[in-house]
Design a protein around this motif. Structure first.
Motif, PDB file in Angstrom:
ATOM      1  N   ALA A  62      17.053  11.939  -9.234  1.00 46.39           N
ATOM      2  CA  ALA A  62      16.587  13.232  -8.576  1.00 46.39           C
ATOM      3  C   ALA A  62      16.244  13.130  -7.031  1.00 46.39           C
ATOM      4  O   ALA A  62      15.760  14.066  -6.489  1.00 46.39           O
ATOM      5  CB  ALA A  62      15.658  14.104  -9.443  1.00 46.39           C
ATOM      6  N   GLY A  63      16.010  11.824  -6.624  1.00 51.65           N
ATOM      7  CA  GLY A  63      15.741  11.643  -5.262  1.00 51.65           C
ATOM      8  C   GLY A  63      14.196  11.432  -5.137  1.00 51.65           C
ATOM      9  O   GLY A  63      13.555  11.554  -4.195  1.00 51.65           O
ATOM     10  N   VAL A  64      13.424  11.013  -6.186  1.00 54.20           N
ATOM     11  CA  VAL A  64      12.208  10.941  -6.056  1.00 54.20           C
ATOM     12  C   VAL A  64      11.598   9.484  -6.098  1.00 54.20           C
ATOM     13  O   VAL A  64      11.925   8.656  -6.803  1.00 54.20           O
ATOM     14  CB  VAL A  64      11.211  11.511  -7.281  1.00 54.20           C
ATOM     15  N   PRO A  65      11.110   8.900  -4.831  1.00 50.19           N
ATOM     16  CA  PRO A  65      10.641   7.450  -4.970  1.00 50.19           C
ATOM     17  C   PRO A  65       9.048   7.536  -5.227  1.00 50.19           C
ATOM     18  O   PRO A  65       8.387   8.457  -5.294  1.00 50.19           O
ATOM     19  CB  PRO A  65      10.727   7.402  -3.100  1.00 50.19           C
ATOM     20  N   ARG A  66       8.874   6.194  -5.585  1.00 51.00           N
ATOM     21  CA  ARG A  66       7.485   6.119  -5.857  1.00 51.00           C
ATOM     22  C   ARG A  66       7.220   4.456  -5.617  1.00 51.00           C
ATOM     23  O   ARG A  66       7.920   3.651  -5.566  1.00 51.00           O
ATOM     24  CB  ARG A  66       7.288   6.110  -7.490  1.00 51.00           C
ATOM     25  N   TYR A  67       6.028   4.332  -5.013  1.00 52.93           N
ATOM     26  CA  TYR A  67       5.758   2.834  -4.445  1.00 52.93           C
ATOM     27  C   TYR A  67       4.297   2.431  -4.982  1.00 52.93           C
ATOM     28  O   TYR A  67       3.203   3.299  -5.375  1.00 52.93           O
ATOM     29  CB  TYR A  67       5.633   3.025  -3.016  1.00 52.93           C
ATOM     30  N   ALA A  68       4.305   0.982  -5.022  1.00 55.00           N
ATOM     31  CA  ALA A  68       3.065   0.299  -5.142  1.00 55.00           C
ATOM     32  C   ALA A  68       2.252   0.466  -4.194  1.00 55.00           C
ATOM     33  O   ALA A  68       2.732   0.675  -3.021  1.00 55.00           O
ATOM     34  CB  ALA A  68       3.162  -1.120  -5.721  1.00 55.00           C
ATOM     35  N   GLY A  69       1.012   0.490  -4.513  1.00 52.56           N
ATOM     36  CA  GLY A  69      -0.071   0.754  -3.146  1.00 52.56           C
ATOM     37  C   GLY A  69       0.047  -0.341  -2.151  1.00 52.56           C
ATOM     38  O   GLY A  69      -0.156  -0.108  -1.021  1.00 52.56           O
ATOM     39  N   PHE A  70       0.330  -1.661  -2.652  1.00 51.29           N
ATOM     40  CA  PHE A  70       0.496  -2.778  -1.500  1.00 51.29           C
ATOM     41  C   PHE A  70       1.525  -2.583  -0.461  1.00 51.29           C
ATOM     42  O   PHE A  70       1.678  -3.277   0.591  1.00 51.29           O
ATOM     43  CB  PHE A  70       0.466  -3.986  -2.140  1.00 51.29           C
ATOM     44  N   THR A  71       2.509  -1.691  -0.880  1.00 55.09           N
ATOM     45  CA  THR A  71       3.542  -1.516   0.121  1.00 55.09           C
ATOM     46  C   THR A  71       3.049  -0.836   1.476  1.00 55.09           C
ATOM     47  O   THR A  71       3.751  -1.065   2.585  1.00 55.09           O
ATOM     48  CB  THR A  71       4.717  -0.568  -0.340  1.00 55.09           C
ATOM     49  N   GLU A  72       2.169   0.028   1.325  1.00 49.67           N
ATOM     50  CA  GLU A  72       1.250   0.629   2.617  1.00 49.67           C
ATOM     51  C   GLU A  72       2.008   1.103   3.345  1.00 49.67           C
ATOM     52  O   GLU A  72       1.880   1.134   4.751  1.00 49.67           O
ATOM     53  CB  GLU A  72       0.200  -0.637   3.120  1.00 49.67           C
ATOM     54  N   GLY A  73       3.123   1.880   3.124  1.00 51.16           N
ATOM     55  CA  GLY A  73       4.146   2.581   4.066  1.00 51.16           C
ATOM     56  C   GLY A  73       5.174   1.625   4.604  1.00 51.16           C
ATOM     57  O   GLY A  73       5.972   1.814   5.494  1.00 51.16           O
ATOM     58  N   ARG A  74       5.189   0.264   4.381  1.00 55.15           N
ATOM     59  CA  ARG A  74       5.771  -0.893   4.921  1.00 55.15           C
ATOM     60  C   ARG A  74       7.225  -0.716   4.276  1.00 55.15           C
ATOM     61  O   ARG A  74       8.165  -1.539   4.783  1.00 55.15           O
ATOM     62  CB  ARG A  74       5.254  -2.254   4.785  1.00 55.15           C
ATOM     63  N   PHE A  75       7.328  -0.427   3.197  1.00 52.89           N
ATOM     64  CA  PHE A  75       8.657  -0.583   2.217  1.00 52.89           C
ATOM     65  C   PHE A  75       9.297   0.759   2.165  1.00 52.89           C
ATOM     66  O   PHE A  75       8.498   1.789   2.129  1.00 52.89           O
ATOM     67  CB  PHE A  75       8.479  -1.088   1.123  1.00 52.89           C
ATOM     68  N   THR A  76      10.640   0.869   2.178  1.00 49.48           N
ATOM     69  CA  THR A  76      11.071   2.180   1.771  1.00 49.48           C
ATOM     70  C   THR A  76      12.436   1.755   0.882  1.00 49.48           C
ATOM     71  O   THR A  76      13.282   1.074   1.033  1.00 49.48           O
ATOM     72  CB  THR A  76      11.869   2.789   3.102  1.00 49.48           C
ATOM     73  N   ILE A  77      12.437   2.660  -0.193  1.00 53.73           N
ATOM     74  CA  ILE A  77      13.526   2.580  -1.206  1.00 53.73           C
ATOM     75  C   ILE A  77      14.471   3.550  -0.952  1.00 53.73           C
ATOM     76  O   ILE A  77      14.076   4.743  -0.789  1.00 53.73           O
ATOM     77  CB  ILE A  77      12.823   2.493  -2.802  1.00 53.73           C
TER      78      ILE A  77
END
Length: 119
Positions: free
Chosen positions: A53-68
């Protein structure tokens, strides 16, 4: 069903890598694809996920550095990793919840791709 991850390598701190994962087989749909990683001497941990459905979720340590992201077919998932740190070193695994053509729903995990970040 196969999940093939690629894109790992050796980089210096501050550099970027883009990981790719492609699912193949008798696939009807893929509700969820995600990335997990396991560093040296560490337990496997969640990195990021992306639903159909287009919903991303990230672990806190990605800190905006990672994009899925996922492609339009829904069978591929990518992980853009910027400003890499030595602590990001590890094997990165692609997992997916897949519904097969026969309606079976299962979780699949592919082989990892190694990311090494030098200081």
């Amino acid at each position: 069903v196969q999940l093939q991850a690629s894109g790992g390598g050796l980089v210096q701190a501050g550099e970027s890598l883009r990981l790719s994962c492609v699912a193949s087989g008798s696939i009807s749909s893929i509700p969820l694809m995600d990335w997990n990683r396991q560093g040296p001497g560490k337990q496997r941990e969640f990195v990021a996920s992306f639903t159909s459905a287009g919903v991303p979720r990230y672990a806190g340590f990605t800190e905006g550095r990672f994009t899925i992201s996922r492609d339009k077919t829904g069978n591929s998932v990518y992980l853009q990793m910027n400003n890499l740190k030595p602590e990001d070193t590890g094997n990165y695994y692609c997992d997916a919840e897949i519904i097969l053509d026969d309606g079976t729903r299962s979780l699949y995990s592919g082989r990892g791709t190694l990311v090494t970040v030098s200081s």
